[in-house]
Enzyme design. Structure first.
Site, PDB file in Angstrom:
ATOM      1  CB  CYS A   2      25.588 -22.289   4.708  1.00 19.69           C
ATOM      2  SG  CYS A   2      25.033 -21.150   3.417  1.00 19.69           S
ATOM      3  NE  ARG A  27      24.120 -24.049  10.613  1.00 13.49           N
ATOM      4  CZ  ARG A  27      24.074 -23.145  11.588  1.00 13.49           C
ATOM      5  NH1 ARG A  27      23.518 -23.459  12.734  1.00 13.49           N
ATOM      6  NH2 ARG A  27      24.573 -21.946  11.426  1.00 13.49           N
ATOM      7  CD1 TRP A  74      18.133 -21.836   2.445  1.00 16.76           C
ATOM      8  CD2 TRP A  74      18.861 -19.946   3.373  1.00 16.76           C
ATOM      9  NE1 TRP A  74      17.058 -20.989   2.568  1.00 16.76           N
ATOM     10  CE2 TRP A  74      17.489 -19.822   3.130  1.00 16.76           C
ATOM     11  CE3 TRP A  74      19.544 -18.872   3.959  1.00 16.76           C
ATOM     12  CZ2 TRP A  74      16.767 -18.670   3.440  1.00 16.76           C
ATOM     13  CZ3 TRP A  74      18.826 -17.732   4.272  1.00 16.76           C
ATOM     14  CH2 TRP A  74      17.453 -17.634   4.015  1.00 16.76           C
ATOM     15  CG  ASN A  99      26.677 -19.561   7.636  1.00 16.31           C
ATOM     16  OD1 ASN A  99      25.918 -18.994   6.855  1.00 16.31           O
ATOM     17  ND2 ASN A  99      26.303 -19.942   8.844  1.00 16.31           N
ATOM     18  N   GLY A 100      27.576 -16.892   5.656  1.00 14.80           N
ATOM     19  CA  GLY A 100      27.503 -15.451   5.869  1.00 14.80           C
ATOM     20  C   GLY A 100      27.390 -14.702   4.552  1.00 14.80           C
ATOM     21  CD  GLU A 482       4.227 -19.635  15.532  1.00 17.73           C
ATOM     22  OE1 GLU A 482       4.911 -20.663  15.398  1.00 17.73           O
ATOM     23  OE2 GLU A 482       4.632 -18.499  15.183  1.00 17.73           O
ATOM     24  CE  LYS A 486       5.674 -23.000  13.685  1.00 19.72           C
ATOM     25  NZ  LYS A 486       6.141 -21.685  13.258  1.00 19.72           N
ATOM     26  CD  GLU A 489       7.443 -21.217   9.326  1.00 19.93           C
ATOM     27  OE1 GLU A 489       8.549 -20.709   9.561  1.00 19.93           O
ATOM     28  OE2 GLU A 489       6.819 -21.868  10.173  1.00 19.93           O
ATOM     29  CG  HIS A 505     -12.627  -2.504  10.483  1.00 23.39           C
ATOM     30  ND1 HIS A 505     -13.222  -1.261  10.446  1.00 23.39           N
ATOM     31  CD2 HIS A 505     -12.895  -3.005  11.721  1.00 23.39           C
ATOM     32  CE1 HIS A 505     -13.800  -1.006  11.602  1.00 23.39           C
ATOM     33  NE2 HIS A 505     -13.622  -2.049  12.395  1.00 23.39           N
ATOM     34  CE  LYS A 604      14.737 -24.628  14.214  1.00 18.15           C
ATOM     35  NZ  LYS A 604      13.287 -24.724  14.389  1.00 18.15           N
TER      36      LYS A 604
END
Length: 609
Positions: A2, A27, A74, A99-100, A482, A486, A489, A505, A604
């Protein structure tokens, strides 16, 4: 994660807090709120959704005041809603932003309920504000009430607290979550991130873990975890207000993709004498530490983990040094065996990733003697907790999907490969060769960025697709990982990456005309193996998209689309092939109509476990 911002000033702080929230929205963006002290009342406005919703409300129902706190959320405890949005208030006396995660919130909630408190939200934060209120009833100051409350909290937190009893005071504290104090003239501020306060100050105090601060208009008093008064240095930030603006770009992510040539050049600046790496770039005493290293353990999460996976190939093939890479959240919950001569390398954009910090602390507990952080934030917890540091110098990265932070991490890791490799397999000729490749990299990345229009056209093939496979071999397998990350996301397409040799396989069963398969094809010794894997896809009617070195004789046909990139026959080719995958993900997300910079459910930095 947050965002917190707070202020105490002689002027109206509402515009300052609102602008701070805009700059912190990366954030958290489930909801936003603001609380202002106004005489004997705390006036609060909250809105579900983004900061723009709160701004519109304040246009209709304005607030004014000289002291206040604000928050962009968040969600962790409790779904996104207006009632769960911060700030939280207890009985019109005290308000907090947090935050936390408070791990023992259920026990506190039960006890507080038995003592007469009712709860308006499902958050863990509400128990903190109630606890502070209960201590205030005993006649203590706000600072003492917060200190007493912290003794009963288990978990991680950054807090900003205001109270009508002390209308010119903000109390702030942190444990496991970042918080900074901005120093003004006749006014002071708090925030989760320097970027929030750049319009009003360039001077900052970075609180240490366990610190608590009492902040007035003219004074800042800081106490450490044991309650002792301490002095923390005031630092001048070099960040400029326009460095966190989008400028000409439609999204922060696109801006940050195109900033990569400059960011890579910044990462290299001042770290070489000609083509010879200057080890001093890693910090005082680094040469003595590197002399003792016999193996490397990389700890990271998400995109940074992928950078570590690429570096493992480099450490072993270029430097001749054993290297292990592990997801930080897994490392801390097993029983790893570390050699005393293992260099612990942590990789993080923010330097505040909770699992990476905890993994570093666990490695130290297990006897690791030396640690090195590769990070983008000088004042972060990870930097402070490590023996050596190499800053990536990527500059602020606002888009949730990491781009320039990733490529500068790769460059930084290669610098470490050179420094360690000198003591093992890497000779001076090899070092000069790699240094030359590094210095040519910004121009090579510019070449790939010139493919943007072609990649935008290519992205139209994904308009109706729901699944995608990515293939790579060797050091390009993590690049495929990666690329898949992306795409998922920001476009919400289900994407998975496989080492190309694993195709037969199991994953080959998924291939059909509705499953695009994306491959990266550098000019390296594994090329012929990769070509065989691609034939397997094409023969089964799969739509194959190949990003290939332009020197290769690979042509498009009915089932194969080939887009050629700049020649890649060198160790830095993973950086080059990252760029088109970033651009592809961006343009597919535009077609899908998603929120590119702030994708759903993601923040983020993950500063809570």
């Amino acid at each position: 994660m947050c965002g917190i911002v707070g202020a105490v000033a002689q002027r109206d702080v509402v515009p300052i807090l609102l602008e701070g929230l805009r700059r912190l929205e990366y954030r958290g963006y489930d909801s936003a709120g603001i609380a202002i002290l106004n005489g004997k009342n705390i006036e609060r406005k909250r809105r579900l959704g983004k900061v723009a919703e709160l701004s519109d409300l304040l246009d209709r129902e304005p607030l004014r005041g000289n002291t206040g706190v604000a928050h962009t959320r968040w969600a962790t405890h409790g779904a996104p809603s207006e009632t769960n949005a911060h700030p939280h208030i207890c009985r019109n006396r005290v308000a907090i932003v947090h935050n936390g995660i408070i791990e023992n919130h259920e026990d506190l909630r039960q006890r507080q309920g038995e003592n007469g408190h009712s709860f308006a939200s499902q958050t863990d934060t509400e128990v903190v504000v109630n606890e502070i209120y209960d201590h205030l009833k005993g006649g203590v100051s706000l600072l003492e009430a917060v200190k007493a409350t912290l003794k009963s909290l288990q978990g991680a937190y950054a807090l900003g607290v205001v109270c009508i009893d002390e209308p010119e005071t903000v109390v702030a504290c942190r444990k496991g979550s970042p918080l900074v104090i901005g120093i003004g003239i006749g006014e002071n501020f708090i925030a989760s991130d320097v970027a929030a306060l750049i319009p009003v100050t360039q001077r900052f105090i970075f609180l240490e873990d366990g610190d608590i601060a009492e902040i007035g208009r003219e004074t800042v008093k800081i106490y450490d975890e044991s309650g002792r008064s301490v002095e923390r240095p005031v630092r001048e930030s070099q960040l400029k207000a326009d460095s966190v603006e989008r400028g000409q770009y439609r999204h922060y992510m696109l801006k940050e993709i195109f900033e990569q040539p400059r960011a890579i050049a910044e990462t290299l600046e001042g770290r070489f004498n000609g083509l010879k790496l200057l080890e001093e770039a890693f910090g005082p005493g680094c040469s003595t530490i590197f002399d003792q290293v016999e193996r490397v353990q990389i700890l990271a999460c998400g995109t940074s983990y992928h950078a570590g996976l690429v570096a493992r190939y480099w450490f072993e093939s270029i430097a001749g040094v054993p290297c292990n890479v592990e997801i930080a959240s897994e490392f801390r919950y097993r029983d790893p065996i570390l050699s005393p001569k293992t260099l612990i390398v942590t990789v993080s954009q923010s330097g505040e990733t909770a699992d990476t910090l905890a993994a570093l602390h666990e490695a130290k507990r297990l006897g690791a003697q030396h640690s090195l952080a590769i990070c983008n934030v000088m004042e972060s917890s990870l930097v402070r907790d490590s023996d050596l540091v190499l800053l990536t110098r990527a500059g602020p990265e606002i888009g949730v999907a990491s781009t320039k932070a990733f490529t500068t991490q790769l460059v930084s890791l290669m610098l470490l490969v050179i420094a360690i490799g000198r003591r093992f397999k890497l000779d001076p000729v090899g070092e000069k060769k790699i240094a030359s490749q590094l210095f040519s990299l910004p121009a090579r990345v510019e070449d790939v960025l010139a493919l943007n229009d072609q990649i935008e056209t290519l992205s139209e093939r994904f308009a109706d697709k729901q699944h995608t496979l990515f293939l790579g071999r060797g050091s390009h397998f993590p690049i495929a990982m990666e690329g898949a990350l992306k795409l998922k996301e920001i476009s919400y397409i289900h994407a998975e990456a496989y080492a190309a040799g694993e195709l037969k396989h199991g994953p080959l069963a998924l291939v059909d005309s509705e499953m695009p398969v994306i491959a990266v094809a550098p000019n390296n010794p594994l090329l012929e193996k990769l070509k065989s894997n691609l034939q397997e896809v094409s023969a089964r009617g799969g739509q194959l998209i190949v990003f290939a070195d332009e020197t290769l004789k690979v042509k498009s046909d009915e089932n194969v689309y080939v887009l050629t990139v700049t020649p890649t026959e060198n160790e830095m080719s993973p950086v080059i092939f990252t760029i088109p995958l970033q651009l592809l993900a961006y343009h597919v997300a535009i077609i899908k109509g998603t929120d590119v910079d702030q994708p759903r459910n993601l923040a983020k930095s993950v500063t809570v476990e």
